[in-house]
Design a protein around this motif. Structure first.
Motif, PDB file in Angstrom:
ATOM      1  N   UNK A  50       0.768  -1.241   0.000  1.00  0.00           N
ATOM      2  CA  UNK A  50       0.000   0.000   0.000  1.00  0.00           C
ATOM      3  C   UNK A  50       0.792   1.280   0.000  1.00  0.00           C
ATOM      4  N   UNK A  51       2.104   1.235   0.240  1.00  0.00           N
ATOM      5  CA  UNK A  51       2.902   2.466   0.255  1.00  0.00           C
ATOM      6  C   UNK A  51       2.936   3.102  -1.129  1.00  0.00           C
ATOM      7  N   UNK A  52       3.015   4.412  -1.156  1.00  0.00           N
ATOM      8  CA  UNK A  52       3.179   5.161  -2.410  1.00  0.00           C
ATOM      9  C   UNK A  52       4.679   5.307  -2.641  1.00  0.00           C
ATOM     10  N   UNK A  53       5.221   4.514  -3.564  1.00  0.00           N
ATOM     11  CA  UNK A  53       6.671   4.454  -3.781  1.00  0.00           C
ATOM     12  C   UNK A  53       7.031   5.272  -5.013  1.00  0.00           C
ATOM     13  N   UNK A  54       7.935   6.222  -4.827  1.00  0.00           N
ATOM     14  CA  UNK A  54       8.430   7.051  -5.920  1.00  0.00           C
ATOM     15  C   UNK A  54       9.845   6.596  -6.245  1.00  0.00           C
ATOM     16  N   UNK A  55      10.015   5.987  -7.393  1.00  0.00           N
ATOM     17  CA  UNK A  55      11.327   5.507  -7.827  1.00  0.00           C
ATOM     18  C   UNK A  55      12.058   6.673  -8.474  1.00  0.00           C
ATOM     19  N   UNK A  56      13.079   7.171  -7.807  1.00  0.00           N
ATOM     20  CA  UNK A  56      13.855   8.304  -8.318  1.00  0.00           C
ATOM     21  C   UNK A  56      15.021   7.738  -9.124  1.00  0.00           C
ATOM     22  N   UNK A  57      15.018   7.990 -10.429  1.00  0.00           N
ATOM     23  CA  UNK A  57      16.030   7.423 -11.319  1.00  0.00           C
ATOM     24  C   UNK A  57      16.859   8.523 -11.964  1.00  0.00           C
ATOM     25  N   UNK A  58      18.086   8.164 -12.296  1.00  0.00           N
ATOM     26  CA  UNK A  58      18.929   9.061 -13.087  1.00  0.00           C
ATOM     27  C   UNK A  58      18.390   9.107 -14.513  1.00  0.00           C
ATOM     28  N   UNK A  59      18.865  10.037 -15.321  1.00  0.00           N
ATOM     29  CA  UNK A  59      18.405  10.064 -16.721  1.00  0.00           C
ATOM     30  C   UNK A  59      18.687   8.759 -17.462  1.00  0.00           C
ATOM     31  N   UNK A  60      19.689   7.985 -17.019  1.00  0.00           N
ATOM     32  CA  UNK A  60      19.997   6.705 -17.665  1.00  0.00           C
ATOM     33  C   UNK A  60      19.082   5.591 -17.167  1.00  0.00           C
ATOM     34  N   UNK A  61      18.498   5.758 -15.999  1.00  0.00           N
ATOM     35  CA  UNK A  61      17.587   4.758 -15.451  1.00  0.00           C
ATOM     36  C   UNK A  61      18.299   3.646 -14.709  1.00  0.00           C
ATOM     37  N   UNK A  62      17.528   2.866 -13.995  1.00  0.00           N
ATOM     38  CA  UNK A  62      18.009   1.694 -13.270  1.00  0.00           C
ATOM     39  C   UNK A  62      18.664   0.728 -14.256  1.00  0.00           C
ATOM     40  N   UNK A  63      19.864   0.236 -13.921  1.00  0.00           N
ATOM     41  CA  UNK A  63      20.579  -0.681 -14.805  1.00  0.00           C
ATOM     42  C   UNK A  63      19.781  -1.950 -15.100  1.00  0.00           C
ATOM     43  N   UNK A  64      18.909  -2.352 -14.179  1.00  0.00           N
ATOM     44  CA  UNK A  64      18.099  -3.557 -14.392  1.00  0.00           C
ATOM     45  C   UNK A  64      17.094  -3.380 -15.525  1.00  0.00           C
ATOM     46  N   UNK A 105       7.799   6.466 -11.457  1.00  0.00           N
ATOM     47  CA  UNK A 105       9.177   6.787 -11.834  1.00  0.00           C
ATOM     48  C   UNK A 105       9.323   8.282 -12.083  1.00  0.00           C
ATOM     49  N   UNK A 106      10.238   8.892 -11.347  1.00  0.00           N
ATOM     50  CA  UNK A 106      10.584  10.299 -11.533  1.00  0.00           C
ATOM     51  C   UNK A 106      12.066  10.374 -11.872  1.00  0.00           C
ATOM     52  N   UNK A 107      12.411  11.010 -12.967  1.00  0.00           N
ATOM     53  CA  UNK A 107      13.806  11.170 -13.361  1.00  0.00           C
ATOM     54  C   UNK A 107      14.350  12.473 -12.794  1.00  0.00           C
ATOM     55  N   UNK A 108      15.438  12.365 -12.021  1.00  0.00           N
ATOM     56  CA  UNK A 108      16.120  13.535 -11.476  1.00  0.00           C
ATOM     57  C   UNK A 108      17.617  13.355 -11.655  1.00  0.00           C
ATOM     58  N   UNK A 109      18.286  14.390 -12.104  1.00  0.00           N
ATOM     59  CA  UNK A 109      19.747  14.383 -12.171  1.00  0.00           C
ATOM     60  C   UNK A 109      20.263  14.964 -10.858  1.00  0.00           C
ATOM     61  N   UNK A 110      20.668  14.079  -9.961  1.00  0.00           N
ATOM     62  CA  UNK A 110      21.080  14.537  -8.631  1.00  0.00           C
ATOM     63  C   UNK A 110      22.464  15.161  -8.617  1.00  0.00           C
ATOM     64  N   UNK A 111      23.135  15.162  -9.775  1.00  0.00           N
ATOM     65  CA  UNK A 111      24.395  15.894  -9.878  1.00  0.00           C
ATOM     66  C   UNK A 111      24.157  17.357 -10.228  1.00  0.00           C
ATOM     67  N   UNK A 112      22.887  17.673 -10.448  1.00  0.00           N
ATOM     68  CA  UNK A 112      22.493  19.034 -10.803  1.00  0.00           C
ATOM     69  C   UNK A 112      21.688  19.632  -9.642  1.00  0.00           C
ATOM     70  N   UNK A 113      21.913  20.871  -9.334  1.00  0.00           N
ATOM     71  CA  UNK A 113      21.256  21.510  -8.188  1.00  0.00           C
ATOM     72  C   UNK A 113      19.740  21.478  -8.320  1.00  0.00           C
ATOM     73  N   UNK A 114      19.229  21.629  -9.538  1.00  0.00           N
ATOM     74  CA  UNK A 114      17.782  21.609  -9.735  1.00  0.00           C
ATOM     75  C   UNK A 114      17.202  20.247  -9.356  1.00  0.00           C
ATOM     76  N   UNK A 115      17.915  19.172  -9.754  1.00  0.00           N
ATOM     77  CA  UNK A 115      17.445  17.832  -9.413  1.00  0.00           C
ATOM     78  C   UNK A 115      17.427  17.611  -7.916  1.00  0.00           C
ATOM     79  N   UNK A 116      18.471  18.095  -7.228  1.00  0.00           N
ATOM     80  CA  UNK A 116      18.526  17.953  -5.776  1.00  0.00           C
ATOM     81  C   UNK A 116      17.401  18.735  -5.121  1.00  0.00           C
TER      82      UNK A 116
END
Length: 401
Positions: A47-61, A85-96
């Motif tokens: 029942x949890x609302x899970x937000x998968x935060x992925x890099x622009x390349x996505x999960x390797x799986x 699925x939400x794509x965020x570039x965490x190397x970028x300040x906006x993504x953080x």
């Protein structure tokens, strides 16, 4: 768990009534591959609302074998349902900044990055706890930060080797270590992540405060293997060698019948005695090595070897018929395809026929755990990369308080 056919829209979503035991819990999932995604999927199933935060390349799986379309492999589909699925570039300040806006409203953040990387991104617990004191923050990675292996790269094979798992799988003839043919370290560690998070959420209901959790694979698997194999080393000084003899017996294996194999495991004294009687050797059932558990444990190799010789005289079908009503643990040796046709798994609905908008007809694995009032459910199939946005997530979270 009843079989059902569900249809999902282009984001992989469906919307049955909420109500799993973790309904209302908000999870930010910064994990990839297997350990973390399995854990967060189980939270989502409940029942949890899970937000998968992925890099622009996505999960390797996403790019492992068995997919119909790029980025949607069969393994990814099996480890990532009930997530957005939400794509965020965490190397970028906006993504953080986008991530931090969700952290303020989240209940759980689980990541599989090395702690050094999280500190470099300024996403360490101290910073996030200042934004949300109720946050349960779980790091799931190879080795504890408290030891000299901190920060080492770790995958399932490496942890199987280091934890002793590969050595106890050694071929009895050659002595060569071997891996379990399953990502067992990832899966067991993933289950441990779920346990830890749920316990922290329970404690938070009492204290009102979140906390940081560390689930390291190496320590988890070492403890897992040593539970039964520590044996003599439990005591100081030791009173014997390590290793649970019955499990390490070279004769412990599926036994060859006249036309195949069967799994057979008499365990209690009654079961051992009954087996020899049913098998046509009642004279053996009264021997001390059968009737005395301590003697039986010392002579387990010889007993298993004797069992193997007796089993070889009949067919698999004969043994299954002979043992059917004897309450002696036994089973046919299934192949993976056999599981798809297993009458019990069909009856309980383990395989759920579903239709994904982009991936077509699929068999989703059902939820084995049953709750009488608040059952889990498959509400979403695994999402396409970036099929949701942080703005969408925040809007839904703000609407529901």
């Amino acid at each position: 768990m009843k079989p059902q056919t569900s249809s999902f829209d282009k984001t992989g979503d469906t919307h049955p009534p909420a109500g799993g035991p973790l309904s209302g819990v908000r999870v930010l999932d910064l994990t990839s591959i297997a350990m973390g995604p399995l854990a967060t999927q189980m939270l989502g199933d409940m029942g949890a609302d899970v937000i998968k935060v992925e890099s622009p390349q996505g999960d390797a799986f996403r790019y492992s074998a068995g997919g119909r379309s790029p980025g949607m492999s069969s393994t990814f589909l099996n480890f990532n349902r009930n997530k957005r699925s939400v794509v965020l570039d965490l190397k970028d300040a906006k993504g953080v900044d986008e991530l931090l806006s969700m952290v303020k409203l989240a209940d759980v953040l689980v990541h599989s990055l090395r702690p050094k990387a999280m500190r470099k991104l300024r996403l360490d617990y101290d910073r996030l706890q200042a934004l949300n004191q109720r946050l349960v923050y779980c790091g799931a990675y190879g080795f504890s930060e408290k030891g000299p292996y901190a920060g080492r790269a770790a995958y399932d094979d490496i942890i199987q080797a280091m934890s002793g798992m590969a050595s106890i799988q050694a071929d009895p003839r050659s002595g060569e270590p071997a891996y379990v043919k399953s990502i067992i370290a990832d899966k067991i560690s993933g289950l441990t992540v779920v346990n830890a998070i749920v316990m922290a959420l329970f404690e938070r209901e009492l204290s009102g405060m979140g906390q940081a959790i560390e689930v390291p694979m190496f320590e988890t698997m070492a403890a897992f293997n040593l539970l039964e194999h520590m044996t003599g080393e439990v005591f100081s000084p030791p009173n014997g060698e390590m290793g649970y003899a019955r499990l390490l017996s070279t004769q412990r294996r599926p036994y060859r019948t006249s036309n195949g194999h069967i799994a057979l495991m008499p365990y209690t004294t009654r079961q051992w005695r009954r087996f020899f009687t049913v098998a046509g050797h009642p004279e053996i059932s009264d021997q001390e090595r059968v009737t005395d558990a301590a003697v039986r444990n010392r002579e387990i190799d010889a007993l298993y070897e004797l069992l193997a010789r007796i089993v070889a005289a009949k067919s698999t079908e004969q043994w299954l018929a002979l043992l059917a009503d004897e309450d002696i643990p036994h089973a046919a040796v299934n192949t993976l395809p056999d599981l798809l046709d297993d009458e019990h798994l069909r009856a309980v609905g383990l395989f759920q026929p579903v239709r994904h908008e982009t991936e077509g007809d699929m068999k989703a694995l059902g939820i084995p755990v049953a709750f009488s009032r608040t059952p889990g459910s498959i509400r979403r199939l695994a999402p396409a990369l970036g099929s949701h946005s942080s703005a969408e997530v925040l809007a839904s979270w703000n609407v529901h308080g």
